[in-house]
Design an enzyme around this catalytic site. Structure first.
Site, PDB file in Angstrom:
ATOM      1  N   ALA A  24     -23.397  25.174  -7.947  1.00  0.00           N
ATOM      2  CA  ALA A  24     -24.698  25.831  -8.103  1.00  0.00           C
ATOM      3  C   ALA A  24     -24.575  27.343  -7.918  1.00  0.00           C
ATOM      4  O   ALA A  24     -23.484  27.883  -7.696  1.00  0.00           O
ATOM      5  CB  ALA A  24     -25.703  25.208  -7.140  1.00  0.00           C
ATOM      6  N   HIS A  25     -25.693  28.013  -7.981  1.00  0.00           N
ATOM      7  CA  HIS A  25     -25.797  29.483  -7.999  1.00  0.00           C
ATOM      8  C   HIS A  25     -25.073  30.189  -6.844  1.00  0.00           C
ATOM      9  O   HIS A  25     -25.015  29.695  -5.727  1.00  0.00           O
ATOM     10  CB  HIS A  25     -27.279  29.867  -7.954  1.00  0.00           C
ATOM     11  CG  HIS A  25     -27.925  29.430  -6.674  1.00  0.00           C
ATOM     12  ND1 HIS A  25     -28.007  30.245  -5.582  1.00  0.00           N
ATOM     13  CD2 HIS A  25     -28.457  28.250  -6.298  1.00  0.00           C
ATOM     14  CE1 HIS A  25     -28.586  29.591  -4.595  1.00  0.00           C
ATOM     15  NE2 HIS A  25     -28.862  28.366  -5.006  1.00  0.00           N
ATOM     16  N   ASP A  26     -24.557  31.347  -7.151  1.00  0.00           N
ATOM     17  CA  ASP A  26     -24.005  32.275  -6.145  1.00  0.00           C
ATOM     18  C   ASP A  26     -22.815  31.720  -5.361  1.00  0.00           C
ATOM     19  O   ASP A  26     -22.586  32.126  -4.222  1.00  0.00           O
ATOM     20  CB  ASP A  26     -25.101  32.746  -5.167  1.00  0.00           C
ATOM     21  CG  ASP A  26     -26.242  33.413  -5.904  1.00  0.00           C
ATOM     22  OD1 ASP A  26     -25.957  34.398  -6.610  1.00  0.00           O
ATOM     23  OD2 ASP A  26     -27.391  32.948  -5.815  1.00  0.00           O
TER      24      ASP A  26
END
Ligand code: UDP
Length: 222
Positions: free
Chosen positions: A143-145
């Site tokens: 997922a993100h980041d």
């Protein structure tokens, strides 16, 4: 004539993972409309000369083959072995190759280093950086980041939530779930850590340890 020489593409490792990656490589070469090539396995164990319709060569025999260019994707899950083979490949005039399944989903600003293998149904959301020679087995997501180092391995079905940093050589077992971090305090999986299958990782994991269970705890060496 040099110009009529074919290109050689190889999957290094003709065992479990390599045999799962070969059909993806075959599909990728067709999708890229590459002409005049041969797709083979490299495996240093004494094994059959043909596996699933593809010739198998030892590394030394592969080096002897005549070709315009030689591309190698290392499909061996053990990340120490992978690093050793990368060093060996770098000594010769070979090119690293990534194999990426057609069902990969990759959203915005996703950077992936060379030599990756991304199997079917792998999903990256946005703003993710991944180092060299990453393996993501099928149904894994990132997922993100997230920031992922070099030679990291995801077994099937790894759930890597947002704001997680995974350092070099970590191995994440089948179906492990890693809790999200925050932008100011990412959850960190330390260098060379091993996350056991099905582990539920709720906090950072130090370098070099193995964690198992729910919530994941360090497995003490006996
Ligand atoms: N292998 C190799 N050269 C090496 C180390 C390993 O060709 O220096 C091959 C090994 O012979 C085996 C494969 O890599 O066929 C690794 O298979 P394994 O089942 O251990 O792992 P997986 O396929 O699950 O990654």
């Amino acid at each position: 004539m040099g110009s009529s020489l074919k290109r050689l593409y190889a999957i290094y490792g003709a065992s479990g993972f390599g045999r799962g990656v070969m059909p993806l490589a075959r599909e990728q070469l067709i999708a890229e409309n590459i002409q005049n090539y041969e797709l083979v396995f490299i495996d240093d164990a004494e094994c059959q000369s043909i596996v699933n319709g593809h010739k198998v060569y030892s590394f030394e025999a592969f080096l002897e083959l005549d070709a315009a260019d030689k591309y190698v994707a290392i499909a061996i899950a053990n990340n120490r072995v992978r690093e050793k083979l990368v060093q060996k490949i770098n000594l010769y005039n070979l090119k690293h190759w990534s194999v990426i399944a057609p069902t990969l989903i990759s959203m915005d600003e996703v950077q992936i280093g060379e030599g990756a293998i991304l199997c079917n149904y792998v999903h990256f959301t946005s703003n993710i950086k991944v180092g060299k020679f990453f393996h993501a087995n099928y149904f894994s997501y990132v997922a993100h980041d997230c920031i992922i180092g070099d030679y990291v391995t995801f077994a099937p079905g790894v759930k890597c939530n947002g704001n997680i940093h995974i350092e070099d050589h970590a191995y994440i077992g089948t179906g492990a779930v890693i809790k999200q971090g925050t932008p100011d305090k990412p959850l960190i999986i330390g260098k060379g850590a091993i996350i056991g299958m099905g582990a539920v990782v709720t906090k950072s994991v130090p370098a070099g340890v193995t964690v198992v269970g729910n919530p994941a705890r360090i497995l003490e060496k006996k």
